[in-house]
Design a protein around this motif. Structure first.
Motif, PDB file in Angstrom:
ATOM      1  N   ALA A 156       0.816  -1.201   0.000  1.00  0.00           N
ATOM      2  CA  ALA A 156       0.000   0.000   0.000  1.00  0.00           C
ATOM      3  C   ALA A 156       0.855   1.259   0.000  1.00  0.00           C
ATOM      4  O   ALA A 156       1.779   1.408   0.806  1.00  0.00           O
ATOM      5  CB  ALA A 156      -0.934   0.008   1.210  1.00  0.00           C
ATOM      6  N   GLU A 157       0.546   2.162  -0.962  1.00  0.00           N
ATOM      7  CA  GLU A 157       1.165   3.468  -1.127  1.00  0.00           C
ATOM      8  C   GLU A 157       2.653   3.405  -1.465  1.00  0.00           C
ATOM      9  O   GLU A 157       3.315   4.432  -1.540  1.00  0.00           O
ATOM     10  CB  GLU A 157       0.953   4.348   0.112  1.00  0.00           C
ATOM     11  CG  GLU A 157      -0.514   4.622   0.413  1.00  0.00           C
ATOM     12  CD  GLU A 157      -0.682   5.646   1.519  1.00  0.00           C
ATOM     13  OE1 GLU A 157       0.335   6.036   2.131  1.00  0.00           O
ATOM     14  OE2 GLU A 157      -1.825   6.064   1.775  1.00  0.00           O
ATOM     15  N   LYS A 158       3.177   2.193  -1.681  1.00  0.00           N
ATOM     16  CA  LYS A 158       4.605   2.051  -2.013  1.00  0.00           C
ATOM     17  C   LYS A 158       4.839   1.382  -3.360  1.00  0.00           C
ATOM     18  O   LYS A 158       5.815   1.701  -4.042  1.00  0.00           O
ATOM     19  CB  LYS A 158       5.312   1.262  -0.914  1.00  0.00           C
ATOM     20  CG  LYS A 158       5.411   1.990   0.423  1.00  0.00           C
ATOM     21  CD  LYS A 158       6.277   3.240   0.313  1.00  0.00           C
ATOM     22  CE  LYS A 158       6.454   3.919   1.657  1.00  0.00           C
ATOM     23  NZ  LYS A 158       7.279   5.149   1.556  1.00  0.00           N
ATOM     24  N   SER A 159       3.979   0.490  -3.755  1.00  0.00           N
ATOM     25  CA  SER A 159       4.165  -0.201  -5.032  1.00  0.00           C
ATOM     26  C   SER A 159       2.821  -0.715  -5.529  1.00  0.00           C
ATOM     27  O   SER A 159       1.910  -0.982  -4.737  1.00  0.00           O
ATOM     28  CB  SER A 159       5.154  -1.365  -4.895  1.00  0.00           C
ATOM     29  OG  SER A 159       4.687  -2.308  -3.955  1.00  0.00           O
ATOM     30  N   LYS A 201       2.516  -3.208 -16.069  1.00  0.00           N
ATOM     31  CA  LYS A 201       3.368  -2.186 -15.475  1.00  0.00           C
ATOM     32  C   LYS A 201       3.423  -2.377 -13.969  1.00  0.00           C
ATOM     33  O   LYS A 201       2.401  -2.630 -13.327  1.00  0.00           O
ATOM     34  CB  LYS A 201       2.836  -0.783 -15.813  1.00  0.00           C
ATOM     35  CG  LYS A 201       3.777   0.355 -15.458  1.00  0.00           C
ATOM     36  CD  LYS A 201       3.267   1.660 -16.068  1.00  0.00           C
ATOM     37  CE  LYS A 201       4.246   2.801 -15.883  1.00  0.00           C
ATOM     38  NZ  LYS A 201       3.799   4.037 -16.582  1.00  0.00           N
ATOM     39  N   ILE A 202       4.631  -2.257 -13.420  1.00  0.00           N
ATOM     40  CA  ILE A 202       4.850  -2.341 -11.979  1.00  0.00           C
ATOM     41  C   ILE A 202       5.629  -1.102 -11.551  1.00  0.00           C
ATOM     42  O   ILE A 202       6.613  -0.733 -12.189  1.00  0.00           O
ATOM     43  CB  ILE A 202       5.643  -3.606 -11.597  1.00  0.00           C
ATOM     44  CG1 ILE A 202       4.903  -4.874 -12.038  1.00  0.00           C
ATOM     45  CG2 ILE A 202       5.881  -3.666 -10.100  1.00  0.00           C
ATOM     46  CD1 ILE A 202       5.699  -6.149 -11.798  1.00  0.00           C
ATOM     47  N   ILE A 203       5.187  -0.434 -10.474  1.00  0.00           N
ATOM     48  CA  ILE A 203       5.914   0.731  -9.979  1.00  0.00           C
ATOM     49  C   ILE A 203       6.323   0.495  -8.529  1.00  0.00           C
ATOM     50  O   ILE A 203       5.634  -0.199  -7.768  1.00  0.00           O
ATOM     51  CB  ILE A 203       5.084   2.024 -10.097  1.00  0.00           C
ATOM     52  CG1 ILE A 203       3.884   1.996  -9.134  1.00  0.00           C
ATOM     53  CG2 ILE A 203       4.622   2.262 -11.510  1.00  0.00           C
ATOM     54  CD1 ILE A 203       3.249   3.363  -8.941  1.00  0.00           C
ATOM     55  N   PHE A 204       7.456   1.065  -8.168  1.00  0.00           N
ATOM     56  CA  PHE A 204       7.963   1.012  -6.797  1.00  0.00           C
ATOM     57  C   PHE A 204       8.361   2.427  -6.382  1.00  0.00           C
ATOM     58  O   PHE A 204       9.219   3.041  -7.031  1.00  0.00           O
ATOM     59  CB  PHE A 204       9.175   0.081  -6.682  1.00  0.00           C
ATOM     60  CG  PHE A 204       8.888  -1.339  -7.063  1.00  0.00           C
ATOM     61  CD1 PHE A 204       8.397  -2.240  -6.131  1.00  0.00           C
ATOM     62  CD2 PHE A 204       9.112  -1.784  -8.365  1.00  0.00           C
ATOM     63  CE1 PHE A 204       8.145  -3.559  -6.476  1.00  0.00           C
ATOM     64  CE2 PHE A 204       8.849  -3.088  -8.723  1.00  0.00           C
ATOM     65  CZ  PHE A 204       8.364  -3.977  -7.775  1.00  0.00           C
ATOM     66  N   ILE A 205       7.739   2.936  -5.338  1.00  0.00           N
ATOM     67  CA  ILE A 205       8.141   4.224  -4.772  1.00  0.00           C
ATOM     68  C   ILE A 205       9.126   3.912  -3.648  1.00  0.00           C
ATOM     69  O   ILE A 205       8.739   3.538  -2.538  1.00  0.00           O
ATOM     70  CB  ILE A 205       6.925   5.008  -4.252  1.00  0.00           C
ATOM     71  CG1 ILE A 205       5.934   5.248  -5.401  1.00  0.00           C
ATOM     72  CG2 ILE A 205       7.362   6.342  -3.645  1.00  0.00           C
ATOM     73  CD1 ILE A 205       4.651   5.916  -4.977  1.00  0.00           C
ATOM     74  N   LEU A 206      10.416   4.038  -3.946  1.00  0.00           N
ATOM     75  CA  LEU A 206      11.457   3.633  -3.009  1.00  0.00           C
ATOM     76  C   LEU A 206      11.643   4.651  -1.893  1.00  0.00           C
ATOM     77  O   LEU A 206      11.970   4.289  -0.760  1.00  0.00           O
ATOM     78  CB  LEU A 206      12.774   3.423  -3.758  1.00  0.00           C
ATOM     79  CG  LEU A 206      12.717   2.431  -4.938  1.00  0.00           C
ATOM     80  CD1 LEU A 206      14.086   2.323  -5.601  1.00  0.00           C
ATOM     81  CD2 LEU A 206      12.231   1.066  -4.481  1.00  0.00           C
ATOM     82  N   SER A 244      12.632  10.502  -3.005  1.00  0.00           N
ATOM     83  CA  SER A 244      13.537  10.907  -4.090  1.00  0.00           C
ATOM     84  C   SER A 244      13.644   9.889  -5.208  1.00  0.00           C
ATOM     85  O   SER A 244      14.221  10.198  -6.258  1.00  0.00           O
ATOM     86  CB  SER A 244      14.945  11.174  -3.528  1.00  0.00           C
ATOM     87  OG  SER A 244      14.918  12.183  -2.547  1.00  0.00           O
ATOM     88  N   ASP A 245      13.125   8.680  -5.008  1.00  0.00           N
ATOM     89  CA  ASP A 245      13.342   7.622  -5.993  1.00  0.00           C
ATOM     90  C   ASP A 245      12.053   6.878  -6.316  1.00  0.00           C
ATOM     91  O   ASP A 245      11.307   6.480  -5.412  1.00  0.00           O
ATOM     92  CB  ASP A 245      14.375   6.624  -5.475  1.00  0.00           C
ATOM     93  CG  ASP A 245      15.750   7.249  -5.347  1.00  0.00           C
ATOM     94  OD1 ASP A 245      16.432   7.377  -6.365  1.00  0.00           O
ATOM     95  OD2 ASP A 245      16.108   7.630  -4.207  1.00  0.00           O
ATOM     96  N   LYS A 246      11.851   6.688  -7.602  1.00  0.00           N
ATOM     97  CA  LYS A 246      10.707   5.922  -8.095  1.00  0.00           C
ATOM     98  C   LYS A 246      11.170   5.092  -9.285  1.00  0.00           C
ATOM     99  O   LYS A 246      11.886   5.580 -10.169  1.00  0.00           O
ATOM    100  CB  LYS A 246       9.574   6.860  -8.513  1.00  0.00           C
ATOM    101  CG  LYS A 246       8.368   6.164  -9.118  1.00  0.00           C
ATOM    102  CD  LYS A 246       7.333   7.193  -9.534  1.00  0.00           C
ATOM    103  CE  LYS A 246       6.169   6.565 -10.267  1.00  0.00           C
ATOM    104  NZ  LYS A 246       5.183   7.570 -10.710  1.00  0.00           N
TER     105      LYS A 246
END
Length: 802
Positions: free
Chosen positions: A273-276, A313-318, A321-323
């Protein structure tokens, strides 16, 4: 101030020169413009899903000249002097959010917008992800919200981005019902079509009657007609930049649709949740699966064709500063064909595949970087047996690309973008094998793949000289290097090879480079009106040369080489832009002139077929011109929305080796092109849509007289493209019914009629003859072929489960 750059002896001269200019541009920003300021930055997202809101407007209420429009990742950044302000964030269909901010240092403020309860239904029809057209220096740029595209009536009920693009001024459809398009007099290969940064070499399914873009997987669509920013390159006419959706960061969601010829299904949701998050979307036609069991034992035999595609599509909010995201596409067309009482049997398949890995990193409030690795692949295969003569033909393109892009805003008066892009091309222009009924083999073993390195360095700077005057300056240096293995032949007057030079693997064959400046300026006449002017030079190193006027899969891509020079274009544009009632209405008038060099066509009399002769030697080159005026008016908000676009233009070509060297109209030269598009929200359940198009008939070449040789009818053709087809016009209508919500499922029904009054628009003309040559009873008649000569109804059921 002093600037010293010591040249590296191993650095190519064109790169060294570019870096020198880059240093001069960055190092000598006038100190007078460097006013004390702090940076305000952050992201704007949907409060419920966590998805970024691209195109949201963020500004300071007390200083509205300080503001920005969020990018594809929802990020904004701008500068302002120290002080106490009210930060305002606006997005269509969402509540306006205001937040006090004290700017005594650079700060980050993230904004989560809440959907307006009274506008939830309307936003599905009217969302606009763009600033007013008067604000930026960019000309010829139009954005199409997917919600608007979905209201348009379409063939077989399939929502199609490319057919919506064809309704914009300056864009012409490549034939009735097709998805191919031409922009401002450029060829079909001169459009840069991107899906999450990956080039799509053939954007058509079903011989170009449908596009490869599944609407359920698409988030935003931007068309740029000629005045391309410096970070785009490799094409002369336009950019169609399509971004895929990011999955819901908070909740799982399933959506899809069932239509007459295909069905769609998408699943998205959080990984953490809210991260990826992820999204997976698929589509397939099913006419073959439905009808084949009933037709298997009949003369018809079955429906021998289907296509499918898959998006993910897969996203990761690291961190803040990083995505990182990974996206991919895979699609195929598969079919077979039987003709001449079974004497001709063929199987064919073609398709695109792409994969993108993308990392966004923010160094500080002024500098961020994007790094992308991209794989693109297109291939086509056609295998047929005609009376015992078997043939296999293949063609394709494969690219490996790396992009490093920087976004730097040193002050409130400058916004710089710069970077480097590299692509390694592998092209298979054509290859094949053939075998006759006696078992004799023919193999194009002398034809090899073509290889090339394409590199580009670019920099652009939006310079605010005053509150009213904005310059957008861009410079791109592109470089193409053809490498071996390759064999270069010399031919005599009879086209017989007399000598050859062989290049080994990796050995340099030919090198081309080009400086591509892009300059545009905007002057604000008032808060709601501006004038803009633009100048653009472009180069293109890959070419699609076709006997037909649509980008059929049999067309082949070839690189610039020792024989084929790059295409080049210069475009000038001037326009007036007006926004009314807070951008509720907008309009523009643009005029353009485009000069094209090294355009390619097949030589006179060329006939495709198995050959060991490289296609490089089958081309002739010439020049072209295109000029016109485009009128555009759009209503963005309210129950009634839509636009009117009209283009008056002329496109010509001049080839020394064609048409006796005389100028002739391009196949897609169209004097008049009109489109009227509208949608009306009747109530919270019914929405009606419609479109009307009119276009001057396309130019083609037909026989002007006939003669007989030994009883055979022969034709003498007129000047190239001297015959005009009938004008094209068509009315399409649709109605969408929002069904009542059942449990957690929201659904709607879309009913549409394509070609309401049954206009027989010409697709092509051919000459038919009847009678006996010796009896002088031969009758010749030009006959017209239409694709959809009757009203075609369709229905689609769409659903979403949360």
């Amino acid at each position: 101030m002093s600037l010293t750059i010591q040249q590296n002896q191993g650095l190519p001269n064109h790169i060294y020169t570019f870096l020198l200019l880059l240093g001069l541009l960055v190092g000598f920003i006038p100190a007078a413009y460097a006013q004390p300021a702090y940076t305000l930055s952050g992201r704007v997202t949907d409060a419920e899903t966590g998805l970024p809101l691209a195109g949201a407007t963020v500004f300071l209420q007390e200083l509205q000249s300080a503001g920005a429009i969020t990018d594809a990742s929802g990020t904004y950044s701008f500068n302002a002097r120290s002080g106490m302000y009210t930060l305002v964030a606006k997005y269509i269909g969402y509540e306006i959010q205001q937040e006090p901010v004290q700017l005594t240092k650079s700060i980050v403020v993230d904004v989560k917008l809440v959907a307006s309860t009274y506008a939830v239904r309307e936003v599905e029809v009217t969302a606009q992800r763009k600033p007013p057209i008067t604000e930026t220096a960019v000309m010829g740029q139009l954005e199409l919200p997917l919600e608007t595209i979905k209201t348009l009536p379409v063939l077989f009920g399939e929502v199609d981005i490319l057919k919506a693009v064809q309704l914009l001024p300056g864009v012409q459809a490549a034939g009735e019902g097709g998805t191919g398009f031409y922009v401002r007099g450029g060829g079909a290969d001169q459009n840069l079509v991107l899906l999450d940064k990956a080039i799509v070499y053939n954007p058509g399914h079903l011989f170009n009657f449908f596009s490869v873009f599944n609407s359920d997987a698409i988030d935003n669509t931007t068309l740029i007609k000629g005045n391309m920013p410096a970070h785009y390159g490799g094409r002369l006419s336009s950019v169609l930049d399509i971004g895929m959706k990011e999955g819901n960061l908070n909740d799982t969601e399933v959506s899809g649709g069932i239509g007459l010829i295909s069905s769609r299904l998408s699943v998205q949701g959080p990984i953490k949740a809210e991260k990826s998050s992820f999204i997976l979307s698929g589509r397939r036609t099913y006419a073959d699966a439905l009808f084949n069991p009933f037709l298997k034992n009949t003369d018809q035999g079955g429906v021998p064709y289907y296509f499918y595609d898959l998006n993910g599509k897969i996203i990761f909010i690291l961190s803040e500063s990083d995505k990182v995201y990974f996206s991919g596409y895979y699609g195929r067309d598969v079919g077979s064909l039987t003709l001449s009482d079974g004497r001709f049997d063929a199987e064919f398949s073609w398709g695109n595949a792409s994969a993108t890995a993308h990392w966004e990193h923010t160094f500080n409030d002024k500098l961020k970087a994007d790094f992308s690795g991209i794989l693109t692949n297109y291939n086509f295969q056609f295998d047929w047996d005609f009376g015992g003569f078997k043939t296999l033909v293949k063609t394709g393109v494969q690219d490996y690309s790396l992009h490093l892009d920087f976004d730097y805003q040193p002050s409130a008066l400058h916004h710089l973008q710069y970077g480097v892009q590299y692509t390694y091309h592998t092209l298979k222009p054509r290859s094949g094998t053939a075998q006759n009924s006696e078992g004799d083999n023919f193999d194009t073993d002398k034809l090899r793949n073509k290889y090339g390195h394409e590199t580009a360095l670019y920099i652009s700077d939006d310079v605010y000289l005053s509150d009213k005057l904005l310059f957008s300056l861009g410079l791109r240096n592109s470089y193409f290097n053809q490498v071996g293995p390759y064999t270069l032949y010399q031919f005599n007057e009879n086209q017989q090879a007399t000598d050859s030079t062989h290049y080994t693997s990796g050995e340099n064959v030919a090198t081309y480079s080009a400086w591509e400046p892009r300059v545009s300026v905007k002057y604000e006449l008032s808060k709601t009106a501006s004038v803009k002017a633009a100048f653009t030079k472009s180069a293109q190193y890959l070419h699609l040369v076709s006997n037909a006027y649509t980008t059929l899969p049999l067309d082949v891509w070839v690189p610039s080489s020792a024989v084929v020079e790059p295409q080049r274009a210069t475009q000038y544009a001037l326009g007036y832009f007006k926004s009314i009632k807070q951008n509720q209405y907008e309009g523009s008038v643009e005029i353009y002139y485009k000069d094209l060099k090294n355009q390619l066509e097949y030589r006179q009399g060329y006939a495709p077929g198995p050959s060991n002769r490289d296609l490089d030697y089958e081309f002739v080159s010439g020049n072209g011109k295109s000029y016109g005026i485009e009128l555009f008016a759009r209503k963005n908000y309210g129950k009634l929305q839509g636009w009117l676009g009209y283009t008056l233009s002329r496109t010509t070509r001049t080839f020394p080796d064609l048409n006796e060297g005389k100028m002739f109209p391009a196949r897609y030269d169209r004097r008049h092109d009109l489109s009227v598009v509208g949608s009306y929200t009747y109530n919270d359940r019914w929405t009606f849509g419609g479109s009307f198009v009119y276009g001057t008939g396309e130019a083609t070449t037909l026989p002007v007289r006939r003669y007989y040789i030994e009883g055979t009818v022969n034709y003498q053709y007129g000047s190239r493209n001297s015959f005009r087809m009938e004008p094209t016009h068509r009315l399409d209508l649709s109605a969408t019914l929002q069904a009542k919500k059942w449990r957690n499922i929201e659904s709607s029904w879309t009913f549409s009629i394509y070609n309401v009054y049954g206009r027989r628009n010409p697709f092509l003309y051919y000459i038919d003859n009847e009678g006996e040559a010796y009896g002088n009873t031969v009758k010749l008649q030009a006959k017209k072929t239409s694709i959809v000569p009757f009203p075609l109804p369709s229905v689609t059921w769409n659903f979403t489960w949360k």
